[in-house]
Design a protein around this motif. Structure first.
Motif, mmCIF file in Angstrom:
data_model
loop_
_atom_site.group_PDB
_atom_site.id
_atom_site.type_symbol
_atom_site.label_atom_id
_atom_site.label_comp_id
_atom_site.label_asym_id
_atom_site.label_seq_id
_atom_site.Cartn_x
_atom_site.Cartn_y
_atom_site.Cartn_z
ATOM 1 N N ALA A 185 4.971 -6.945 -3.815
ATOM 2 C CA ALA A 185 4.512 -7.177 -2.441
ATOM 3 C C ALA A 185 3.103 -7.757 -2.422
ATOM 4 O O ALA A 185 2.778 -8.589 -1.570
ATOM 5 N N THR A 186 2.254 -7.350 -3.372
ATOM 6 C CA THR A 186 0.899 -7.901 -3.460
ATOM 7 C C THR A 186 0.941 -9.392 -3.764
ATOM 8 O O THR A 186 0.228 -10.187 -3.145
ATOM 9 N N PHE A 187 1.787 -9.780 -4.717
ATOM 10 C CA PHE A 187 1.909 -11.200 -5.045
ATOM 11 C C PHE A 187 2.480 -12.008 -3.876
ATOM 12 O O PHE A 187 2.049 -13.128 -3.614
ATOM 13 N N LEU A 188 3.436 -11.438 -3.151
ATOM 14 C CA LEU A 188 3.981 -12.119 -1.980
ATOM 15 C C LEU A 188 2.914 -12.278 -0.894
ATOM 16 O O LEU A 188 2.825 -13.334 -0.248
ATOM 17 N N ARG A 246 1.154 8.975 -6.350
ATOM 18 C CA ARG A 246 1.486 10.378 -6.056
ATOM 19 C C ARG A 246 2.578 10.902 -6.991
ATOM 20 O O ARG A 246 2.503 12.006 -7.507
ATOM 21 N N ASP A 247 3.623 10.079 -7.186
ATOM 22 C CA ASP A 247 4.802 10.525 -7.926
ATOM 23 C C ASP A 247 4.869 9.983 -9.353
ATOM 24 O O ASP A 247 5.853 10.229 -10.047
ATOM 25 N N ASN A 248 3.851 9.224 -9.749
ATOM 26 C CA ASN A 248 3.857 8.561 -11.065
ATOM 27 C C ASN A 248 5.155 7.764 -11.229
ATOM 28 O O ASN A 248 5.881 7.893 -12.221
ATOM 29 N N ASP A 249 5.445 6.942 -10.221
ATOM 30 C CA ASP A 249 6.714 6.227 -10.106
ATOM 31 C C ASP A 249 6.541 4.764 -10.518
ATOM 32 O O ASP A 249 5.957 3.977 -9.771
ATOM 33 N N PRO A 250 7.065 4.369 -11.686
ATOM 34 C CA PRO A 250 6.898 2.983 -12.134
ATOM 35 C C PRO A 250 7.624 1.977 -11.246
ATOM 36 O O PRO A 250 7.159 0.847 -11.080
ATOM 37 N N GLN A 251 8.747 2.366 -10.661
ATOM 38 C CA GLN A 251 9.469 1.451 -9.769
ATOM 39 C C GLN A 251 8.640 1.160 -8.516
ATOM 40 O O GLN A 251 8.568 0.022 -8.063
ATOM 41 N N ALA A 252 8.018 2.182 -7.963
ATOM 42 C CA ALA A 252 7.163 1.986 -6.786
ATOM 43 C C ALA A 252 5.965 1.115 -7.140
ATOM 44 O O ALA A 252 5.544 0.274 -6.337
ATOM 45 N N LEU A 253 5.419 1.283 -8.336
ATOM 46 C CA LEU A 253 4.309 0.446 -8.783
ATOM 47 C C LEU A 253 4.749 -1.011 -8.890
ATOM 48 O O LEU A 253 4.027 -1.922 -8.482
ATOM 49 N N ASN A 254 5.950 -1.230 -9.390
ATOM 50 C CA ASN A 254 6.497 -2.583 -9.480
ATOM 51 C C ASN A 254 6.677 -3.186 -8.088
ATOM 52 O O ASN A 254 6.363 -4.367 -7.862
ATOM 53 N N GLU A 255 7.168 -2.389 -7.149
ATOM 54 C CA GLU A 255 7.328 -2.867 -5.767
ATOM 55 C C GLU A 255 5.972 -3.206 -5.143
ATOM 56 O O GLU A 255 5.848 -4.196 -4.424
ATOM 57 N N ALA A 314 0.830 -1.209 0.000
ATOM 58 C CA ALA A 314 0.000 0.000 0.000
ATOM 59 C C ALA A 314 0.861 1.254 0.000
ATOM 60 O O ALA A 314 0.573 2.213 -0.710
ATOM 61 N N GLN A 315 1.939 1.252 0.773
ATOM 62 C CA GLN A 315 2.831 2.413 0.816
ATOM 63 C C GLN A 315 3.470 2.652 -0.552
ATOM 64 O O GLN A 315 3.567 3.786 -1.019
ATOM 65 N N HIS A 316 3.893 1.560 -1.206
ATOM 66 C CA HIS A 316 4.454 1.683 -2.552
ATOM 67 C C HIS A 316 3.399 2.172 -3.540
ATOM 68 O O HIS A 316 3.695 2.982 -4.430
#
Length: 111
Positions: A62-65, A49-58, A41-43
């Motif tokens: 984490a969702t799959f884990l 907020r930042d349109n950050d693809p790396q955070a979306l990937n994280e 959720a934090q990612h």
């Protein structure tokens, strides 16, 4: 035959009906999955907020884990899609809570 996504979303709407805001059933059921949901959720909030693809990937990882952890707790007979969908819904709910808390704090500071 598996239900389509619209039907499953309608089922998910009732998951937390009548549950007090202070309750955290996921934490009590599986604290490892709860931690992964919070991280995802934090990612997700950062990605939006930042349109950050790396955070979306994280967030996705984490969702799959979290889904794998929930599936492990539920046993092997459960469909794979259901715990992933539940984990994703929990991430969305947690992200909404993070945003609401930040909004409330910002509004409280501006008054």
């Amino acid at each position: 035959m598996m239900n389509d996504i619209r039907t499953m979303r309608n089922i998910n709407r009732n998951l937390f009906k009548g549950v007090p805001a202070t309750a955290n059933a996921l934490e009590e059921y599986d604290s490892d999955a709860a931690q992964l949901v919070r991280e995802a959720a934090q990612h997700l909030v950062k990605a939006r907020r930042d349109n950050d693809p790396q955070a979306l990937n994280e967030a996705s990882n984490a969702t799959f884990l979290a889904a794998a952890e929930l599936l492990n707790q539920a046993g092997g007979s459960v469909y794979v899609r259901f715990p992933i969908m539940v984990a994703a819904r929990l991430v969305e709910l947690e992200a909404a809570l993070l945003i609401a808390t930040a909004t409330n704090q910002a509004e409280g500071q501006s008054t």
